[in-house]
Design a protein around this motif. Structure first.
Motif, PDB file in Angstrom:
ATOM      1  N   SER A  86      81.204 -69.926 -18.891  1.00  0.00           N
ATOM      2  CA  SER A  86      82.138 -69.406 -19.852  1.00  0.00           C
ATOM      3  C   SER A  86      81.450 -69.475 -21.099  1.00  0.00           C
ATOM      4  O   SER A  86      80.361 -70.238 -21.555  1.00  0.00           O
ATOM      5  CB  SER A  86      83.193 -70.321 -19.845  1.00  0.00           C
ATOM      6  N   THR A  87      81.933 -69.185 -22.217  1.00  0.00           N
ATOM      7  CA  THR A  87      81.582 -68.947 -23.456  1.00  0.00           C
ATOM      8  C   THR A  87      81.363 -70.308 -23.997  1.00  0.00           C
ATOM      9  O   THR A  87      80.404 -70.666 -24.764  1.00  0.00           O
ATOM     10  CB  THR A  87      82.267 -68.087 -24.541  1.00  0.00           C
ATOM     11  N   GLN A  88      82.409 -71.158 -23.819  1.00  0.00           N
ATOM     12  CA  GLN A  88      82.353 -72.589 -24.143  1.00  0.00           C
ATOM     13  C   GLN A  88      81.128 -73.298 -23.839  1.00  0.00           C
ATOM     14  O   GLN A  88      80.251 -74.107 -24.407  1.00  0.00           O
ATOM     15  CB  GLN A  88      83.570 -73.394 -23.694  1.00  0.00           C
ATOM     16  N   GLN A 138      78.309 -71.858 -22.609  1.00  0.00           N
ATOM     17  CA  GLN A 138      77.027 -71.109 -23.022  1.00  0.00           C
ATOM     18  C   GLN A 138      76.504 -71.868 -24.374  1.00  0.00           C
ATOM     19  O   GLN A 138      75.468 -71.956 -24.778  1.00  0.00           O
ATOM     20  CB  GLN A 138      77.224 -69.672 -23.130  1.00  0.00           C
ATOM     21  N   SER A 176      72.771 -61.260 -24.117  1.00  0.00           N
ATOM     22  CA  SER A 176      74.356 -61.616 -24.491  1.00  0.00           C
ATOM     23  C   SER A 176      74.986 -60.429 -25.246  1.00  0.00           C
ATOM     24  O   SER A 176      74.194 -60.265 -26.164  1.00  0.00           O
ATOM     25  CB  SER A 176      74.563 -62.880 -24.966  1.00  0.00           C
ATOM     26  N   ASN A 234      78.105 -61.336 -26.499  1.00  0.00           N
ATOM     27  CA  ASN A 234      78.942 -62.165 -27.103  1.00  0.00           C
ATOM     28  C   ASN A 234      78.541 -62.308 -28.450  1.00  0.00           C
ATOM     29  O   ASN A 234      77.410 -62.993 -28.891  1.00  0.00           O
ATOM     30  CB  ASN A 234      79.344 -63.626 -26.571  1.00  0.00           C
ATOM     31  N   ASP A 247      79.551 -64.436 -30.831  1.00  0.00           N
ATOM     32  CA  ASP A 247      79.496 -65.882 -31.251  1.00  0.00           C
ATOM     33  C   ASP A 247      78.136 -66.197 -30.859  1.00  0.00           C
ATOM     34  O   ASP A 247      77.504 -67.141 -31.519  1.00  0.00           O
ATOM     35  CB  ASP A 247      80.667 -66.524 -30.800  1.00  0.00           C
ATOM     36  N   LEU A 248      77.688 -66.002 -29.670  1.00  0.00           N
ATOM     37  CA  LEU A 248      76.610 -66.750 -28.939  1.00  0.00           C
ATOM     38  C   LEU A 248      75.252 -66.052 -29.860  1.00  0.00           C
ATOM     39  O   LEU A 248      74.583 -66.736 -29.935  1.00  0.00           O
ATOM     40  CB  LEU A 248      76.818 -66.524 -27.363  1.00  0.00           C
TER      41      LEU A 248
END
Length: 996
Positions: free
Chosen positions: A508-510, A512, A545, A547, A549-550
């Motif tokens: 999950s993003t959390q 990562q 990625s 995402n 934010d990442l």
């Protein structure tokens, strides 16, 4: 049940807590119709009923009406019988009359013309000798929502309001509220509101209660009207009636009392003394209404009073008694107690045991009790609380067990003396190897590490043993954080993190984000062993990625590591603030509002009524009265604010009044400024060479600002080429550069981070477009346009000077008049070359705020004099107040809370920011770029609440609360400031920043 209650269709019972239904729904209850009256449809049924309704026999007629009502109740259309049923009104039989009235209420709306036929009977019944019939008639007329009938209702209603029988008067009082709902203007024109106010002085307590109820409901639909003009005499009458009326009447009166603001603490104490006996009432709604009044008026009582302590003791037993009711009532009581405990934990601090969970409690009651237990936890009772929580953690209900494990962690954070015992308890639970228990325990141990750094790290080995069993994102992220934070103490930290990296894209993003940060921390602590690992994670985060934010975080780390590892260490390995004790407390302003709504749905939802009440009715925001003669915090005693943590700046001096401005301007000395404090030249790291070359060599291997070179393994790695520069290898083409960054330095990542463009405006800060301040027609051909900006912590006036005359202009100088914030030029205006005809010169004038102060109107008005070889010219301009927002404008959360409470409530101003389509994170970033800092963010039932602070250049602090409802483009901004004159300008700054 007494007649008063029966007349309202109410069955008062001990279990009635939530009673905030409209009065319109409290008139009639359709009594159950015997099943014998429900029969199958047969041919000619309507004809048969018609014949029976017109029968001469009273009994047969009554039975026929019952059949009609039975058919109506099961949904059959019997409207065709309207004239025949109306004819049955002419009877002395009360039961028959009630049935006919019930039929009328149901069909009058669909048959308004025929309903008029019943008006004469209504008017006649309103003068009947029997008070029950008079009351029944006026009640029914109020329930028939037909405009044509409404006008006929006025005269009978006026008579009934002054009827000799109190039963008729109390019924008529409620009828006024119903009539107001149908036609408000008619009620006002007929003077019924004044008659209602007179009924508050009635000798009968039930009449008083109904008058109060009616006025309260009318006032709710018209929040700005002053219908309930409460004064000491009126309050005295209400308190007298309180002892004698029914329980519903008591609730209406208590709710009305809660809206009253006593003039001083003596009056507040007097009211509390007369309300206190209601705490022992059998009806839980009465008890909660009494608690609401007492909680509100306690704000005005000094804690030093003996009576204050007595009142605290009296409040506990009724609240405890509510917990012996049915589970549904218990839940409502617990939700209210949760609010009370947050406001005044001392009320129930000795009653911990009543909140211990019973084996047969429903899950919703268990979870609520658990929450209150944590709020009441203290050094005195922590031993028994921990014993209970450990027991709960072995239950079979998974949700309850999870919450119990988290509760143990919250106790450790709240009560420092118990932390060691809590950690030991958590380790025991981990040894059970129950998967969900282990995962919750790891999540809370992470929080304990943040509260007590370098104290309980000995347990890390035990945590690492359970690494393979973690499958929930929050637990995996917590474990990764622990490994990254304490990497230097874990021998195989790189192996542990590498095991997570294998399935990076499936996480999950959390997880990562946490893994990226943890590996960068590990690299900064053990650079020689982990260069490949950090290269791998940066590549995964930025290139593979999607995402945002990442990717953003990956690029920031990549950039930091490649240009300045010293800065990277300072940023990534910075000392973190300790987490606060209570992270789930309701914010003080909302809590105060909810205390004013105890016993209603708002207290169960823990939301203000405006969040869930729809419709045209305005909702008034209620506030607790200010504490009499005291600045003491009403926050939980566990949250302490030391005297030394208040903002240290002296309060800003009062801005002088405006004087003779023209005289001041004409007397300006247009020479170079005198006694200007030097502005330190800003040394900006130009990142272009470092970005594309092995910048770490010069930063770490060379001389750092004149100090001896310090040996750092990172510099050695970069010199030897073992760690590939993520953005560029050597001075050639970047070895690894994502396609999105494969651009020239001037337009690529350099611009993104503003490292290659010299001194620029901070990323994202708002600068208004230039406007013409001095037209050429008024300045002999010189046209001046300009704007203001804040760059690198300094204020600039950016000017465009255009020569529209036929002669060359030289010898420019500038001077400001005294202004509200003391702005003056920090250096002379530098126009080095002559300004030729039709030529434009751009100039940036550095300003500071150390000049003389004079209050201007408007506040941000700046009067300027510009001199050249032709003449002296005067103009005025408005500067945006956000250029005065300082970089050090972020308050600590505790100081913010104390300062908010210390600023008087009358200084709070509320604004609406309309048509703004940003989420909370985007708003936070935009405002941060303009030196408006978010101190705290909370999500209250889907509504984002941002608490922000900013500091003006003259030392004035402004505190803000910004409420954002997802999907709603209109935001509510509340501003608090000691100098209330600045709030309008700060609001305008918010609006401009967020909309541009």
């Amino acid at each position: 049940m007494n007649m008063a209650s029966a007349s309202m269709g109410i069955n008062p019972s001990r279990g009635s807590v939530l009673r905030k239904q409209p009065l319109s729904s409290m008139f009639f209850t359709t009594q159950a119709i015997p099943s014998s009256h429900c029969y199958d449809q047969k041919g000619g049924e309507i004809f048969e009923l018609k014949a029976e309704l017109n029968s001469d026999k009273k009994e047969k007629k009554k039975e026929a009406v019952k059949k009609v009502i039975a058919s109506m109740t099961v949904g059959k259309d019997v409207s065709a019988l309207f004239p025949d049923v109306v004819n049955c009104m002419q009877t002395d039989n009360l039961e028959l009359k009630k049935l006919v009235y019930l039929y009328l209420m149901n069909y009058a709306k669909s048959q308004p013309d025929m309903a008029i036929m019943a008006v004469n009977t209504f008017v006649k019944d309103c003068e009947d000798p029997n008070p029950l019939i008079r009351a029944l008639a006026v009640r029914t007329m109020g329930c028939i929502r037909v405009d044509k009938i409404t006008e006929y209702l006025c005269e009978p209603l006026r008579k009934c309001l002054k009827d000799e029988d109190p039963y008729v008067r109390k019924t008529a009082a409620v009828c006024v509220a119903k009539l107001h709902d149908i036609n408000a203007q008619l009620v006002e024109d007929q003077g019924f509101l004044d008659t209602l106010k007179d009924l508050i002085s009635d000798s009968n307590p039930m009449v008083v209660a109904n008058a109060v109820a009616a006025l309260s409901e009318i006032a709710e639909s018209h929040p700005n009207s002053n219908l309930l003009d409460l004064n000491f005499q009126t309050i005295n009458k209400l308190l007298t009636a309180l002892n004698e009326c029914t329980e519903w009447g008591q609730i209406f009166i208590l709710d009305c009392l809660a809206n009253y603001s006593p003039k001083d603490d003596r009056e507040a104490q007097s009211i509390c003394e007369r309300v206190t006996p209601r705490l022992s009432h059998a009806n839980s709604a009465v008890v909660l209404s009494a608690v609401k009044v007492l909680m509100k008026f306690m704000e005005m009582l000094s804690k030093d009073l003996d009576y204050y302590g007595t009142l605290l003791k009296k409040l506990a037993p009724p609240l405890v008694t509510l917990l012996s009711a049915e589970p549904e009532l218990q839940y409502v009581a617990l939700r209210n107690i949760n609010l009370i405990v947050q406001k005044r934990p001392e009320i129930l601090k000795h009653e911990m045991k009543v909140f211990f969970v019973k084996y047969n409690d429903p899950i919703y009651v268990k979870l609520e009790k658990l929450d209150i237990m944590i709020r009441l936890a203290s050094q005195a009772n922590i031993t028994q609380v921990l014993a209970e929580l450990k027991e709960y953690a072995t239950e079979v209900d998974v949700d309850f067990v999870r919450k119990a494990v988290r509760a143990i962690g919250r106790c450790a954070i709240k009560v420092e003396q118990s932390a060691e015992r809590c950690v030991s308890t958590l380790l025991d639970l981990i040894q059970t190897k129950v998967n969900y228990v282990v995962q919750e325990a790891i999540v809370v141990i992470k929080d304990i590490f943040r509260k007590y750094p370098n104290k309980y790290e000995s347990v890390i080995a035990t945590l690492c043993e359970n690494l393979d069993s973690l499958d929930e994102p929050e637990a995996r992220a917590a474990m990764i954080w622990i490994v990254g934070e304490y990497a230097e103490r874990i021998d195989n930290a790189d192996e542990l993190l590498e095991s997570f990296l294998e399935g990076f894209h499936d996480e999950s993003t959390q997880v990562q984000l946490q893994l990226l940060t943890a590996i960068v921390k590990l690299f900064l602590k053990k650079p020689t062993e982990t260069q490949e690992l950090v290269q791998q994670v940066l590549s995964l985060a930025t290139q593979d990625s999607d995402n945002p934010d990442l990717r953003d975080r990956g690029y920031i780390y990549w950039r930091l590591l490649s240009t300045d590892p010293v800065a990277a260490k300072e940023v990534v390995l910075a000392e973190k603030p300790l987490i606060s004790e209570e992270t789930d407390l309701i914010e003080p302003t909302l809590l105060d509002e909810l205390i004013c709504h105890i016993g209603t749905l708002a207290s169960v939802y823990h939301k203000p009524p405006s969040a869930f009440v729809e419709g045209s009715r305005g909702v008034q925001h209620k506030r607790l009265p200010p504490r009499s003669g005291s600045n003491e915090s009403t926050e939980s005693p566990d949250v302490t604010i030391s005297a030394g943590t208040q903002p240290t700046e002296q309060p800003p001096a009062v801005i002088p009044s405006q004087g003779d401005l023209l005289g001041d301007l004409l007397n300006l000395d247009l020479g170079p400024p005198v006694n200007v404090p030097p502005i330190p030249s800003s040394t900006v790291q130009m990142g272009a060479m470092d970005l594309l070359g092995g910048g770490l060599d010069s930063l770490l291997g060379g001389d750092l600002g004149g100090s001896p070179a310090v040996h750092d393994p990172l510099s050695g790695l970069l010199k030897s080429g073992k760690l590939q520069n993520p953005i560029g290898a050597g001075y050639g083409t970047p070895a690894v550069m994502p396609a999105s960054l494969n651009a020239t330095v001037g337009g690529g990542l350099g611009d993104l981070f503003d490292l290659a463009g010299g001194i620029g405006v901070s990323s994202g800060s708002y600068v208004a477009p230039k406007t013409v301040w001095l037209p050429a027609a008024k300045a002999k051909g010189l046209e001046i346009s300009g704007t203001f900006s804040r760059r690198m912590g300094h204020i600039y006036m950016d000017l465009s000077l255009m020569n529209k005359a036929m002669q060359v202009m030289t010898d420019f100088a500038i001077q400001f008049n005294k202004n509200s914030f003391g702005m003056i030029p920090a250096a002379p205006l530098q126009i080095n070359a002559p300004l030729a005809p039709n030529q434009t010169i751009e100039a940036s004038l550095l300003l500071h705020t150390a000049g003389p102060v004079m209050k201007m109107d408007p506040l941000t008005n700046l009067q300027v004099a510009v001199k050249n070889n032709i003449d002296v010219f005067y103009f005025s301009c408005l500067y945006p107040i956000n250029i005065l927002f300082l970089d050090e404008g972020k308050l600590d959360r505790q100081i913010f809370l104390a300062t908010w409470k210390d600023i008087p409530n009358e200084n709070e101003v509320q604004f609406q920011i309309k048509d703004c389509h940003l989420n909370a994170d985007a708003i936070t970033d935009k405002l941060f770029n303009n030196n408006i800092f978010t101190v705290a963010k909370r999500n209250v039932e889907g509504q984002d609440m941002l608490y922000q602070s900013l500091k003006l250049s003259n030392g004035i602090w402004v505190l803000a609360e910004l409420r954002i409802q997802p999907g709603n483009p209109n935001y509510t901004l509340s501003l608090k400031c000691r100098a209330s004159g600045v709030t309008q300008h700060v609001f305008q700054a918010y609006e401009i920043i967020l909309k541009n």
